[in-house]
Design a protein around this motif. Structure first.
Motif, PDB file in Angstrom:
ATOM      1  N   GLY B 263      46.938  48.495  82.341  1.00 14.18           N
ATOM      2  CA  GLY B 263      46.439  49.854  82.525  1.00 14.18           C
ATOM      3  C   GLY B 263      46.988  50.696  81.401  1.00 14.18           C
ATOM      4  O   GLY B 263      47.254  50.164  80.340  1.00 14.18           O
ATOM      5  N   PRO B 264      47.223  51.992  81.595  1.00 11.64           N
ATOM      6  CA  PRO B 264      47.149  52.718  82.864  1.00 11.64           C
ATOM      7  C   PRO B 264      45.722  52.998  83.339  1.00 11.64           C
ATOM      8  O   PRO B 264      45.543  53.401  84.467  1.00 11.64           O
ATOM      9  CB  PRO B 264      47.889  54.031  82.575  1.00 11.64           C
ATOM     10  CG  PRO B 264      47.755  54.242  81.107  1.00 11.64           C
ATOM     11  CD  PRO B 264      47.706  52.870  80.493  1.00 11.64           C
ATOM     12  N   VAL B 265      44.720  52.770  82.475  1.00  8.86           N
ATOM     13  CA  VAL B 265      43.344  53.017  82.895  1.00  8.86           C
ATOM     14  C   VAL B 265      42.840  51.799  83.672  1.00  8.86           C
ATOM     15  O   VAL B 265      42.946  50.665  83.184  1.00  8.86           O
ATOM     16  CB  VAL B 265      42.440  53.278  81.671  1.00  8.86           C
ATOM     17  CG1 VAL B 265      40.987  53.433  82.097  1.00  8.86           C
ATOM     18  CG2 VAL B 265      42.915  54.516  80.911  1.00  8.86           C
ATOM     19  N   PHE B 266      42.348  52.050  84.877  1.00 10.82           N
ATOM     20  CA  PHE B 266      41.755  50.987  85.688  1.00 10.82           C
ATOM     21  C   PHE B 266      40.417  51.479  86.237  1.00 10.82           C
ATOM     22  O   PHE B 266      40.262  52.671  86.508  1.00 10.82           O
ATOM     23  CB  PHE B 266      42.644  50.645  86.891  1.00 10.82           C
ATOM     24  CG  PHE B 266      43.931  49.944  86.555  1.00 10.82           C
ATOM     25  CD1 PHE B 266      43.964  48.569  86.364  1.00 10.82           C
ATOM     26  CD2 PHE B 266      45.115  50.664  86.433  1.00 10.82           C
ATOM     27  CE1 PHE B 266      45.158  47.914  86.067  1.00 10.82           C
ATOM     28  CE2 PHE B 266      46.313  50.016  86.133  1.00 10.82           C
ATOM     29  CZ  PHE B 266      46.329  48.638  85.949  1.00 10.82           C
ATOM     30  N   SER B 267      39.507  50.549  86.435  1.00  7.00           N
ATOM     31  CA  SER B 267      38.285  50.918  87.152  1.00  7.00           C
ATOM     32  C   SER B 267      38.543  50.712  88.642  1.00  7.00           C
ATOM     33  O   SER B 267      39.452  49.981  89.035  1.00  7.00           O
ATOM     34  CB  SER B 267      37.115  50.038  86.707  1.00  7.00           C
ATOM     35  OG  SER B 267      37.311  48.721  87.165  1.00  7.00           O
TER      36      SER B 267
END
Ligand SMILES: Cc1cc2nc3c(=O)[nH]c(=O)nc-3n(C[C@H](O)[C@H](O)[C@H](O)COP(=O)(O)OP(=O)(O)OC[C@H]3O[C@@H](n4cnc5c(N)ncnc54)[C@H](O)[C@@H]3O)c2cc1C
Ligand code: SF4
Ligand code: SF4
Ligand code: FES
Lengths: 350, 279
Positions: B263-267
């Motif tokens: 991450g820190p970006v997750f779907s």
């Protein structure tokens, strides 16, 4: 010695071991298991081969984790001055080191650390210690009381992963060559080695069969791994284990594959200090606490889960094998009986 | 980011060019690396973060709130939360901090190209999304942007300079809400989820970006699902305690994932595969 002759095994007479290690010591720091006056067997740096007897019969209590990933190490020093806020590396380059008498489980643990610290972004501090190290293993003819490496497929005999691998054949060692550094070492000191005969490799095979039959614990790791993967381990297992965990982190510190760490600043004065990295444990309360106090892993039960799931589920998914190498050390150290052998047993029960 | 990269954990000094007080709790620090050449060569992507050092205070992960489409400086917007962030709030322009990074998996701007964006943010959560919003607006061919921003009280509304620009931008619809009103506030009162029903977005052509406190994220993700957003088109960022930023210390574990590298970006689709009861 020709290069293509290197695939075969060699014999080192036990009488020649010290002479060989003396040569090795000329270009390397030598680390091997030694029993001290308190009867503790620990891997340590050997300064005088004649004064300290290397112990190749006991299981070292410490493994070699702390040599490659010290319990505490300085990542940098910092200072605030007219120049600004600066970080510097101070530590000297680590000495090339030969680790001698490393058991299969501990050797597999180093290969696992290689994946953790060098598999993605390379950790410079680990890499520098690791790149100049030579691993000389020792196969286990007789497993120790808490060993279960056959269940985790990390011993008691290894066929790959080492630089050199020794097997004790009584009056002589069978020496197998693995990675290039082992080959170089053998070539450099070939006067000590003779090609092994068919009877030597037969003797080794026989010993490996006896070793496999010598485990005292019944540990069904595969069964626990499968039940974890299928979500079949009931909540009550975690509850029971968490009741007796005292949050001491003994299991994590002693474990050759536990590598969690924290980083903290230690001031040395108003304008300078050190940035240190030290071992940490996912079982500690506060390991995941966020600013503001929110903690996604707030309960002991989750902390315990984290440790066992990491070793027996997440790493199986990620690397195709568990990151417990079956060395049995946590079994001996946990007075609450919250060790991985207990867990594997409970997880495997219907 | 190359897999062969190595990490020596040495922060680089950066000089504070300017400080913008966003509200009583949040300040935006405009920074440049002290080494001019390094500063010019520095690149990053929205959604990534830096590890920020302060003397004796250790490090804290902070997201970029600036966009790489405006090079020369970077901006980190910091909410006062504890020891390091409070010390940072006491700094002045000209002072230095240590920076290492960038780290983490970014928002993939190429994937957002041409899609309509629904941005839902709470508090400091607008910081990483500001990077995406301004990046999109700087790039020709962007779609429509709908921004929903919730604050505790009106005086807490951060990034007012940006909000003013967004509210006057032809491609942007920007709605604000507060948990509790203050004298002079005539806008909506209530949770940001309440605004979701009032906006016109086509889930088929939109991507939703969500960032804020954990409880808000959970509520918004569920609401977006009900509106018809596909799980792959709902993106959020996760906050975790972090020490190394490179996937070795394990402080940021989220089940089998490490937030600093996975991450820190997750779907939402990725999060659903994990045990979300521990969000
Ligand atoms: C990927 C990522 C991106 C982020 N981006 C941003 C951003 O853009 N802007 C931003 O403002 N923040 C951001 N954060 C959050 C930020 O990193 C934290 O707020 C910051 O680390 C707090 O550090 P501190 O030293 O100020 O607080 P700390 O002093 O570490 O802690 C603050 C509070 O946490 C609690 N606490 C901490 N440790 C303990 C303890 N041992 N015992 C009891 N209570 C404790 C206390 O309530 C304390 O007041 C981000 C975090 C992540 C993971
Ligand atoms: S666990 Fe296996 S490899 Fe390790 S010491 Fe015991 S028998 Fe040897
Ligand atoms: S979990 Fe226990 S048995 Fe397994 S490797 Fe670690 S210390 Fe050894
Ligand atoms: S911060 Fe160390 S693993 Fe993510």
């Amino acid at each position: 010695m020709r290069d293509d002759a290197m695939d075969q095994a060699f014999i080192l007479a036990k009488d020649h071991l010290k002479s060989f290690l003396r040569k090795v010591k000329k270009g390397h720091r030598l680390v091997a298991p030694v029993t001290n006056q308190h009867n503790d067997t620990l891997f340590c740096t050997i300064n005088h081969l004649d004064r300290v007897p290397i112990n190749l019969t006991e299981q070292a209590q410490n493994g070699i984790k702390s040599f490659l990933f010290p319990q505490q190490e300085t990542l940098a020093t910092y200072a605030v001055s007219a120049d600004g806020y600066r970080f510097n590396r101070t530590d000297v380059r680590p000495e090339p080191t030969v680790y001698f008498g490393v058991r299969p489980c501990d050797l597999m643990a180093v290969l696992y650390m290689d994946v953790v610290f060098m598999g993605g972004v390379k950790d410079q501090h680990y890499l520098e210690k690791r790149q100049d190290s030579v691993l000389i293993g020792l196969n286990c003819n007789a497993p120790f009381a808490n060993c279960f490496c056959s269940a985790t497929k990390s011993g008691p005999f290894l066929e790959t992963g080492f630089d050199l691998m020794f097997t004790d054949l009584g009056d002589r060692f069978l020496v197998e060559v693995g990675r290039p550094k082992g080959r170089e070492m053998l070539q450099a000191w070939q006067q000590f080695f003779t090609p092994a005969e068919a009877e030597d490799t037969r003797a080794q095979y026989q010993l490996s069969l006896e070793a496999m039959a010598g485990f005292r614990l019944d540990v069904y790791a595969d069964q626990a791994i499968q039940r974890l993967a299928a979500g079949l381990v009931p909540e009550s297992v975690w509850e029971q284990l968490s009741l007796r965990c005292q949050d001491c982190a003994g299991c994590a510190y002693i474990c050759p594959t536990c590598t969690c760490f924290t980083i903290v600043d230690r001031p040395a004065g108003p304008d300078c200090g050190e940035r240190l990295r030290s071992w940490d444990a996912c079982t500690f309360a506060g390991f995941t606490r966020l600013a503001g106090g929110h903690n996604p892993v707030a309960h002991k039960i989750h902390a315990i889960q984290t440790r066992f799931l990491h070793k027996l589920k997440y790493d199986v998914d990620k690397h195709g094998r568990p990151s417990c190498v079956g060395c049995g050390r946590c079994v001996g150290i946990c007075f609450g009986g919250t060790d991985i052998v207990r867990f594997i047993k409970m997880a495997g029960e219907d | 980011m190359s897999l062969m990269r190595s990490e020596d954990y040495l922060p680089r000094p950066a000089v504070i060019q300017k400080i913008i007080a966003e509200n009583s709790q949040i300040k935006t620090f405009v920074l440049a690396l002290a080494d001019q050449q390094a500063n010019q060569a520095f690149t990053y992507r929205p959604g990534q973060f830096m590890m920020v050092s302060l003397p004796h205070r250790g490090e804290a992960p902070i997201s970029f709130s600036s966009t790489p489409t405006r090079p020369g400086t970077i901006e980190l917007s910091v909410r006062r939360a504890g020891s390091l962030t409070a010390a940072m709030h006491a700094l002045q322009a000209g002072d230095q901090v240590g920076l290492r990074g960038p780290y983490g998996r970014p928002f993939v701007m190429e994937d957002l190209q041409g899609r309509d964006l629904l941005v839902v943010a709470g508090g400091i959560g607008l910081a990483p999304l500001r990077s995406v919003i301004n990046g999109c607006l700087d790039t020709p061919g962007h779609g429509k942007l709908t921004i929903l921003y919730g604050s505790r009280v009106p005086s807490d509304i951060a990034f007012r300079g940006d909000i003013d620009i967004w509210q006057h931008h032809p491609a942007v619809t920007c709605h604000l809400t507060v948990d509790a009103p203050e004298p002079g506030w005539d806008g909506p009162v209530g949770l940001v989820t309440g605004l979701l029903g009032q906006v016109k977005v086509d889930p088929a052509s939109s991507t939703a970006l969500v960032c804020g406190p954990p409880v808000m994220i959970a509520a918004v993700l569920t609401a977006l699902g009900k509106m018809g957003f596909a799980d792959e088109e709902i993106l959020t960022t996760m906050e975790r305690h972090m020490k190394c930023g490179i996937g070795v210390c394990r402080h940021c574990h989220l089940d089998s994932k490490l937030v600093c590298v996975d991450g820190p970006v997750f779907s939402r689709a990725q999060l659903k595969k994990l045990q979300m009861d521990r969000l």
